[in-house]
Design an enzyme around this catalytic site. Sequence first.
Site, PDB file in Angstrom:
ATOM      1  CG  ASP A  21      -0.219  -3.898  21.404  1.00  0.00           C
ATOM      2  OD1 ASP A  21      -0.256  -4.657  20.482  1.00  0.00           O
ATOM      3  OD2 ASP A  21       0.901  -3.792  22.272  1.00  0.00           O
ATOM      4  NE  ARG A  34       1.286 -11.577  14.442  1.00  0.00           N
ATOM      5  CZ  ARG A  34       1.444 -11.053  15.333  1.00  0.00           C
ATOM      6  NH1 ARG A  34       1.380 -11.317  16.532  1.00  0.00           N
ATOM      7  NH2 ARG A  34       1.257  -9.787  15.377  1.00  0.00           N
ATOM      8  CG  HIS A  38      -4.432  -8.453  12.547  1.00  0.00           C
ATOM      9  ND1 HIS A  38      -3.962  -7.784  13.743  1.00  0.00           N
ATOM     10  CD2 HIS A  38      -3.229  -8.787  11.999  1.00  0.00           C
ATOM     11  CE1 HIS A  38      -2.483  -7.802  13.816  1.00  0.00           C
ATOM     12  NE2 HIS A  38      -2.191  -8.686  12.882  1.00  0.00           N
ATOM     13  NE  ARG A  72       3.235  -5.775  13.329  1.00  0.00           N
ATOM     14  CZ  ARG A  72       2.427  -6.016  14.293  1.00  0.00           C
ATOM     15  NH1 ARG A  72       1.284  -6.810  14.254  1.00  0.00           N
ATOM     16  NH2 ARG A  72       2.427  -5.549  15.389  1.00  0.00           N
ATOM     17  CG  LEU A 132     -16.609   9.467  16.229  1.00  0.00           C
ATOM     18  CD1 LEU A 132     -15.806  10.328  17.538  1.00  0.00           C
ATOM     19  CD2 LEU A 132     -16.863   8.021  16.623  1.00  0.00           C
TER      20      LEU A 132
END
Length: 237
Positions: A21, A34, A38, A72, A132
């Site tokens: 976040d 924004r 991201h 959004r 992983l």
Amino acid sequence: MPHEADYDNLHLPSHIGIIMDGNGRWARQRNMIRTQGHLEGLKTAKKMVKAASDMGISYLSLYVFSTENWKRTADEVGFIMGLVKTHLRGEFDFYRENHIRIRHTGDPAGLPAEIAGELIKVCEDTRNFQGLTVVLALNYGGRDEIVRAVRRLTAKDGGEITEETIRRHLDNPDIPDPDLIIRTGGEFRTSNFLLWESAYAEYIISPKLWPDWTEDDLKSAIYEYQGRERKFGGIPV
Ligand code: FPP
């Protein structure tokens, strides 16, 4: 003050979940739009995947896009989906070199067809890698996962509803529950992430915004986790 260098690499959490976040706030602090946040957040995600892989963590779940994130703006949703698509298409060499296996959690039916297709492909292409495992939570909601599990269970078995039968119908029943869930950006909420699986997870909230998060922060979080006493509802032994 936890120090990253002090973490014990013989007692690592097997499964770490991260609520990434703060991308939007990171961008706003810099007078950027924004979506720049991201873009930077994706770079951090890749760095954390590499760090977790190098440290020998077995499972890393990343909360990329929730069932609520569709609220959004269309521009922001489209940008995130574009980032995900480019990442999935372009990073096969990175996964191969690091033996990383990709899995998905979330409802593929609600994703744009080309994203769902890329996810299926990357999960298939990486399924035999032994390092992983990165679980991408995409169009994911914890309640939604439980509802889909119960639907699968009742459609197939018509059988008994128990914790064990529900658990076996979750998206990735072969993956152990997360030991540690990290949330960056300072909010004290689960935001519908791994609701069933996080029953006994330890939570660590970092005030840092996701694009600022570093490998040392991950190690500090693991060190802090290692200092916690896990009781699983019982009493310490
Ligand atoms: C939360 O920050 C972040 C998201 C909803 C998007 C997360 C996506 C990425 C970091 C890309 C990673 C992709 C892959 C494939 C690993 P926010 O926008 O809610 O931030 P804010 O709370 O500051 O507004």
